[in-house]
Design a protein around this motif. Structure first.
Motif, PDB file in Angstrom:
ATOM      1  N   VAL A  62       0.822  -1.207   0.000  1.00 48.22           N
ATOM      2  CA  VAL A  62       0.000   0.000   0.000  1.00 48.22           C
ATOM      3  C   VAL A  62       0.857   1.259   0.000  1.00 48.22           C
ATOM      4  O   VAL A  62       0.598   2.202  -0.744  1.00 48.22           O
ATOM      5  CB  VAL A  62      -0.958   0.001   1.209  1.00 48.22           C
ATOM      6  CG1 VAL A  62      -1.616   1.348   1.399  1.00 48.22           C
ATOM      7  CG2 VAL A  62      -2.007  -1.075   1.034  1.00 48.22           C
ATOM      8  N   LEU A  63       1.879   1.285   0.819  1.00 48.57           N
ATOM      9  CA  LEU A  63       2.634   2.515   0.992  1.00 48.57           C
ATOM     10  C   LEU A  63       3.639   2.785  -0.118  1.00 48.57           C
ATOM     11  O   LEU A  63       3.990   3.934  -0.369  1.00 48.57           O
ATOM     12  CB  LEU A  63       3.339   2.493   2.349  1.00 48.57           C
ATOM     13  CG  LEU A  63       2.387   2.443   3.544  1.00 48.57           C
ATOM     14  CD1 LEU A  63       3.167   2.308   4.834  1.00 48.57           C
ATOM     15  CD2 LEU A  63       1.498   3.652   3.587  1.00 48.57           C
ATOM     16  N   GLY A  77      11.721  11.331   1.836  1.00 48.90           N
ATOM     17  CA  GLY A  77      11.368  11.490   3.242  1.00 48.90           C
ATOM     18  C   GLY A  77      10.247  10.558   3.650  1.00 48.90           C
ATOM     19  O   GLY A  77      10.254   9.987   4.739  1.00 48.90           O
ATOM     20  N   SER A  78       9.289  10.398   2.770  1.00 49.88           N
ATOM     21  CA  SER A  78       8.168   9.498   3.051  1.00 49.88           C
ATOM     22  C   SER A  78       8.634   8.053   3.125  1.00 49.88           C
ATOM     23  O   SER A  78       8.159   7.288   3.969  1.00 49.88           O
ATOM     24  CB  SER A  78       7.085   9.635   1.984  1.00 49.88           C
ATOM     25  OG  SER A  78       6.576  10.944   1.976  1.00 49.88           O
ATOM     26  N   LEU A 110       9.552   3.215   6.238  1.00 53.94           N
ATOM     27  CA  LEU A 110      10.431   2.127   6.675  1.00 53.94           C
ATOM     28  C   LEU A 110      10.586   2.121   8.191  1.00 53.94           C
ATOM     29  O   LEU A 110      10.646   1.064   8.811  1.00 53.94           O
ATOM     30  CB  LEU A 110      11.790   2.229   5.992  1.00 53.94           C
ATOM     31  CG  LEU A 110      11.806   1.902   4.497  1.00 53.94           C
ATOM     32  CD1 LEU A 110      13.192   2.139   3.922  1.00 53.94           C
ATOM     33  CD2 LEU A 110      11.354   0.480   4.248  1.00 53.94           C
ATOM     34  N   GLY A 111      10.632   3.285   8.790  1.00 53.05           N
ATOM     35  CA  GLY A 111      10.703   3.378  10.248  1.00 53.05           C
ATOM     36  C   GLY A 111       9.446   2.833  10.909  1.00 53.05           C
ATOM     37  O   GLY A 111       9.517   2.110  11.906  1.00 53.05           O
ATOM     38  N   ILE A 112       8.289   3.157  10.346  1.00 55.70           N
ATOM     39  CA  ILE A 112       7.018   2.653  10.886  1.00 55.70           C
ATOM     40  C   ILE A 112       6.953   1.140  10.759  1.00 55.70           C
ATOM     41  O   ILE A 112       6.524   0.442  11.687  1.00 55.70           O
ATOM     42  CB  ILE A 112       5.827   3.330  10.181  1.00 55.70           C
ATOM     43  CG1 ILE A 112       5.761   4.805  10.582  1.00 55.70           C
ATOM     44  CG2 ILE A 112       4.513   2.620  10.493  1.00 55.70           C
ATOM     45  CD1 ILE A 112       4.791   5.626   9.772  1.00 55.70           C
ATOM     46  N   ILE A 113       7.390   0.614   9.629  1.00 52.09           N
ATOM     47  CA  ILE A 113       7.385  -0.829   9.417  1.00 52.09           C
ATOM     48  C   ILE A 113       8.311  -1.522  10.418  1.00 52.09           C
ATOM     49  O   ILE A 113       7.955  -2.545  11.012  1.00 52.09           O
ATOM     50  CB  ILE A 113       7.769  -1.168   7.966  1.00 52.09           C
ATOM     51  CG1 ILE A 113       6.631  -0.749   7.031  1.00 52.09           C
ATOM     52  CG2 ILE A 113       8.089  -2.652   7.796  1.00 52.09           C
ATOM     53  CD1 ILE A 113       6.983  -0.829   5.561  1.00 52.09           C
ATOM     54  N   ALA A 114       9.490  -0.963  10.644  1.00 54.08           N
ATOM     55  CA  ALA A 114      10.439  -1.551  11.598  1.00 54.08           C
ATOM     56  C   ALA A 114       9.867  -1.537  13.017  1.00 54.08           C
ATOM     57  O   ALA A 114      10.009  -2.515  13.763  1.00 54.08           O
ATOM     58  CB  ALA A 114      11.772  -0.802  11.543  1.00 54.08           C
TER      59      ALA A 114
END
Length: 115
Positions: free
Chosen positions: A66-67, A81-82, A87-91
């Motif tokens: 999705v992202l 930046g997105s 990737l930070g949110i996924i981690a």
């Protein structure tokens, strides 16, 4: 690690997905995996973490699809930046699920020893 460690982890991951409506599904799935594994605390910790990793795969796949497939913005700086933020949110989601599943695995192995 027993021959059934990965099977126990898979069963815990399935329980995590099926119990996702509870809000504490990683703990419950990890506890199931730890209970099935039995043994010492380290065994429960290991099988719970493996269960959390397996349970995270479908969620991470959907998030990535999705992202990354949906265009964010035409400007390259905004996209970069997105991507870093995503990737930070996924981690963090992966670490959250694995940590709670590992805690559940410890609880499950403890319950198995005490019964």
């Amino acid at each position: 690690m027993t021959d059934n460690t990965y099977l126990n982890a898979l069963l815990g991951a399935v329980a995590t997905v099926l119990l996702s409506f509870t809000g504490i599904s990683p703990v419950l799935g990890g506890a199931l995996a730890g209970y099935l594994e039995g043994g010492e605390t380290n065994d429960g910790l290991r099988v719970g973490a493996i269960s959390g990793a397996i349970a995270s795969i479908p969620v991470l796949g959907i998030l990535v699809l999705v992202l990354f497939v949906v265009p964010v913005a035409p400007d390259a700086g905004v996209v970069l930046g997105s991507v870093v933020l995503i990737l930070g949110i996924i981690a963090l989601a992966f670490a959250y699920t694995m940590a709670l599943s590992a805690i559940g695995g410890v609880i499950g192995s403890y319950v198995k020893r005490e019964l």
